[in-house]
Design a protein around this motif. Structure first.
Motif, PDB file in Angstrom:
ATOM      1  N   ASP A  51       7.746  10.173  -3.202  1.00  0.00           N
ATOM      2  CA  ASP A  51       6.492   9.522  -3.575  1.00  0.00           C
ATOM      3  C   ASP A  51       5.292  10.096  -2.832  1.00  0.00           C
ATOM      4  O   ASP A  51       4.210   9.541  -2.862  1.00  0.00           O
ATOM      5  CB  ASP A  51       6.583   8.017  -3.325  1.00  0.00           C
ATOM      6  CG  ASP A  51       6.936   7.690  -1.882  1.00  0.00           C
ATOM      7  OD1 ASP A  51       7.183   8.635  -1.112  1.00  0.00           O
ATOM      8  OD2 ASP A  51       6.966   6.503  -1.530  1.00  0.00           O
ATOM      9  N   VAL A  53       5.097  10.475   0.472  1.00  0.00           N
ATOM     10  CA  VAL A  53       5.022   9.962   1.839  1.00  0.00           C
ATOM     11  C   VAL A  53       6.191  10.509   2.647  1.00  0.00           C
ATOM     12  O   VAL A  53       7.354  10.297   2.293  1.00  0.00           O
ATOM     13  CB  VAL A  53       5.045   8.418   1.855  1.00  0.00           C
ATOM     14  CG1 VAL A  53       5.068   7.906   3.296  1.00  0.00           C
ATOM     15  CG2 VAL A  53       3.848   7.855   1.117  1.00  0.00           C
ATOM     16  N   GLU A 102      -9.461   6.252  -3.389  1.00  0.00           N
ATOM     17  CA  GLU A 102      -8.492   5.392  -2.706  1.00  0.00           C
ATOM     18  C   GLU A 102      -9.132   4.318  -1.833  1.00  0.00           C
ATOM     19  O   GLU A 102      -8.453   3.396  -1.378  1.00  0.00           O
ATOM     20  CB  GLU A 102      -7.541   6.236  -1.853  1.00  0.00           C
ATOM     21  CG  GLU A 102      -8.173   6.837  -0.609  1.00  0.00           C
ATOM     22  CD  GLU A 102      -7.183   7.598   0.274  1.00  0.00           C
ATOM     23  OE1 GLU A 102      -5.996   7.715  -0.104  1.00  0.00           O
ATOM     24  OE2 GLU A 102      -7.596   8.070   1.340  1.00  0.00           O
ATOM     25  N   ASN A 105      -8.361   0.591  -2.445  1.00  0.00           N
ATOM     26  CA  ASN A 105      -6.978   0.263  -2.126  1.00  0.00           C
ATOM     27  C   ASN A 105      -6.805   0.002  -0.634  1.00  0.00           C
ATOM     28  O   ASN A 105      -6.121  -0.944  -0.222  1.00  0.00           O
ATOM     29  CB  ASN A 105      -6.047   1.391  -2.569  1.00  0.00           C
ATOM     30  CG  ASN A 105      -6.209   1.748  -4.030  1.00  0.00           C
ATOM     31  OD1 ASN A 105      -6.474   0.892  -4.863  1.00  0.00           O
ATOM     32  ND2 ASN A 105      -6.069   3.028  -4.359  1.00  0.00           N
ATOM     33  N   ALA A 184       0.995  10.639   4.555  1.00  0.00           N
ATOM     34  CA  ALA A 184       0.733  10.985   3.158  1.00  0.00           C
ATOM     35  C   ALA A 184      -0.421  11.978   3.124  1.00  0.00           C
ATOM     36  O   ALA A 184      -1.456  11.750   3.763  1.00  0.00           O
ATOM     37  CB  ALA A 184       0.396   9.752   2.341  1.00  0.00           C
ATOM     38  N   LEU A 188      -3.759   7.545  -1.944  1.00  0.00           N
ATOM     39  CA  LEU A 188      -2.712   6.560  -2.194  1.00  0.00           C
ATOM     40  C   LEU A 188      -3.201   5.409  -3.058  1.00  0.00           C
ATOM     41  O   LEU A 188      -4.308   4.902  -2.873  1.00  0.00           O
ATOM     42  CB  LEU A 188      -2.199   6.004  -0.865  1.00  0.00           C
ATOM     43  CG  LEU A 188      -1.516   7.004   0.077  1.00  0.00           C
ATOM     44  CD1 LEU A 188      -1.211   6.335   1.421  1.00  0.00           C
ATOM     45  CD2 LEU A 188      -0.246   7.557  -0.549  1.00  0.00           C
ATOM     46  N   SER A 189      -2.339   4.985  -3.967  1.00  0.00           N
ATOM     47  CA  SER A 189      -2.594   3.766  -4.718  1.00  0.00           C
ATOM     48  C   SER A 189      -2.262   2.580  -3.826  1.00  0.00           C
ATOM     49  O   SER A 189      -1.682   2.739  -2.746  1.00  0.00           O
ATOM     50  CB  SER A 189      -1.728   3.726  -5.977  1.00  0.00           C
ATOM     51  OG  SER A 189      -0.355   3.609  -5.621  1.00  0.00           O
ATOM     52  N   SER A 191      -0.002   0.278  -4.316  1.00  0.00           N
ATOM     53  CA  SER A 191       1.451   0.130  -4.195  1.00  0.00           C
ATOM     54  C   SER A 191       2.051   1.204  -3.291  1.00  0.00           C
ATOM     55  O   SER A 191       2.964   0.923  -2.494  1.00  0.00           O
ATOM     56  CB  SER A 191       2.112   0.174  -5.577  1.00  0.00           C
ATOM     57  OG  SER A 191       1.886   1.424  -6.206  1.00  0.00           O
ATOM     58  N   GLU A 192       1.539   2.422  -3.369  1.00  0.00           N
ATOM     59  CA  GLU A 192       2.047   3.498  -2.507  1.00  0.00           C
ATOM     60  C   GLU A 192       1.726   3.217  -1.046  1.00  0.00           C
ATOM     61  O   GLU A 192       2.550   3.473  -0.155  1.00  0.00           O
ATOM     62  CB  GLU A 192       1.431   4.830  -2.936  1.00  0.00           C
ATOM     63  CG  GLU A 192       1.950   5.334  -4.279  1.00  0.00           C
ATOM     64  CD  GLU A 192       1.147   6.491  -4.821  1.00  0.00           C
ATOM     65  OE1 GLU A 192       1.692   7.244  -5.657  1.00  0.00           O
ATOM     66  OE2 GLU A 192      -0.031   6.651  -4.424  1.00  0.00           O
ATOM     67  N   LYS A 195       4.135   0.555   0.207  1.00  0.00           N
ATOM     68  CA  LYS A 195       5.474   1.109   0.419  1.00  0.00           C
ATOM     69  C   LYS A 195       5.525   1.920   1.719  1.00  0.00           C
ATOM     70  O   LYS A 195       6.570   2.010   2.359  1.00  0.00           O
ATOM     71  CB  LYS A 195       5.861   1.995  -0.765  1.00  0.00           C
ATOM     72  CG  LYS A 195       6.191   1.221  -2.035  1.00  0.00           C
ATOM     73  CD  LYS A 195       6.559   2.175  -3.166  1.00  0.00           C
ATOM     74  CE  LYS A 195       6.836   1.424  -4.457  1.00  0.00           C
ATOM     75  NZ  LYS A 195       7.149   2.357  -5.576  1.00  0.00           N
ATOM     76  N   MET A 196       4.406   2.492   2.091  1.00  0.00           N
ATOM     77  CA  MET A 196       4.347   3.300   3.308  1.00  0.00           C
ATOM     78  C   MET A 196       4.428   2.436   4.563  1.00  0.00           C
ATOM     79  O   MET A 196       5.107   2.788   5.535  1.00  0.00           O
ATOM     80  CB  MET A 196       3.048   4.121   3.308  1.00  0.00           C
ATOM     81  CG  MET A 196       2.870   5.024   4.503  1.00  0.00           C
ATOM     82  SD  MET A 196       1.277   5.903   4.396  1.00  0.00           S
ATOM     83  CE  MET A 196       1.454   7.100   5.713  1.00  0.00           C
TER      84      MET A 196
END
Length: 204
Positions: A51, A53, A102, A105, A184, A188-189, A191-192, A195-196
């Motif tokens: 993804d 990351v 980004e 976010n 990353a 990043l979104s 959600s990303e 997740k990170m």
């Protein structure tokens, strides 16, 4: 939208610069540029995520370097003051289109994870005036402080072989013990980004 990077041949030349030339190397960073190299696959122990990351197992993590200096608001700011929290470092510039994309976010996730022991910090780079950075923060309602690093010197403090900055934007997550845990090299979104940092929030 991907992050901007310096051609590989330029990055390799910079590896030959002596330590005393770090400041000069910082000047050579392009406006959408590299902050160094990861050190090669034989020297690294991080896992490249599908993804975008990259992560490091707790036992293999390196301590984060000194990330301190003057903020965009002219105050002293030191990432070490937040040891015991998960620190999310976002390297950005007001001129950087992926950074603009980004920003909402990061603003949202920063607000929603603060109560979980997460501290977001920015490193503004390649903006010639603080007013440019401040305007960006105000426009995008960024709720956390940023270091002002126009020459990219802070990016060069990360050790070779670690998850170091190599593009703008870069996001680096530091665990509660002050160790580099994830990175990353792309925007990043929401959600990303979650997740990170969610696995680091769960760590004890």
């Amino acid at each position: 939208m991907s992050a901007c990077r310096v051609p590989r041949r330029v990055t390799r030349r910079r590896l030959l610069l002596p330590a005393a030339g770090a400041a000069a190397a910082a000047v050579l960073l392009s406006a959408c540029g590299s902050g160094g190299t990861s050190g090669g696959s034989q020297q690294t122990k991080f896992v490249q995520g599908k993804d975008g990351v990259d992560t490091v197992k707790p036992a293999d993590r390196q301590q984060a370097p000194d990330i301190s200096g003057e903020s965009t608001e002219g105050k002293h700011l030191d990432a070490a003051d937040y040891k015991g929290k998960v620190v999310v470092l976002n390297i950005w510039g007001s001129w950087c289109a992926p950074c603009i994309a980004e920003a909402p976010n990061f603003a949202k996730v920063a607000k929603e994870t603060k109560s979980k022991g997460v501290q977001f910090l920015g490193i503004n780079t390649r903006d010639s005036k603080k007013t440019q950075a401040v305007s960006f923060e105000e426009q995008h309602k960024i709720p956390y402080p940023s270091l002002y690093d126009p020459m990219g010197k802070l990016m060069l403090r990360f050790p070779k072989g670690s998850l170091n900055p190599q593009a703008i934007p870069t996001t680096i997550a530091i665990d509660r013990k002050g160790r580099i845990a994830a990175r990353a090299l792309t925007p990043l979104s929401e959600s990303e980004l979650r997740k990170m940092i969610d696995p680091l929030i769960a760590e004890k």
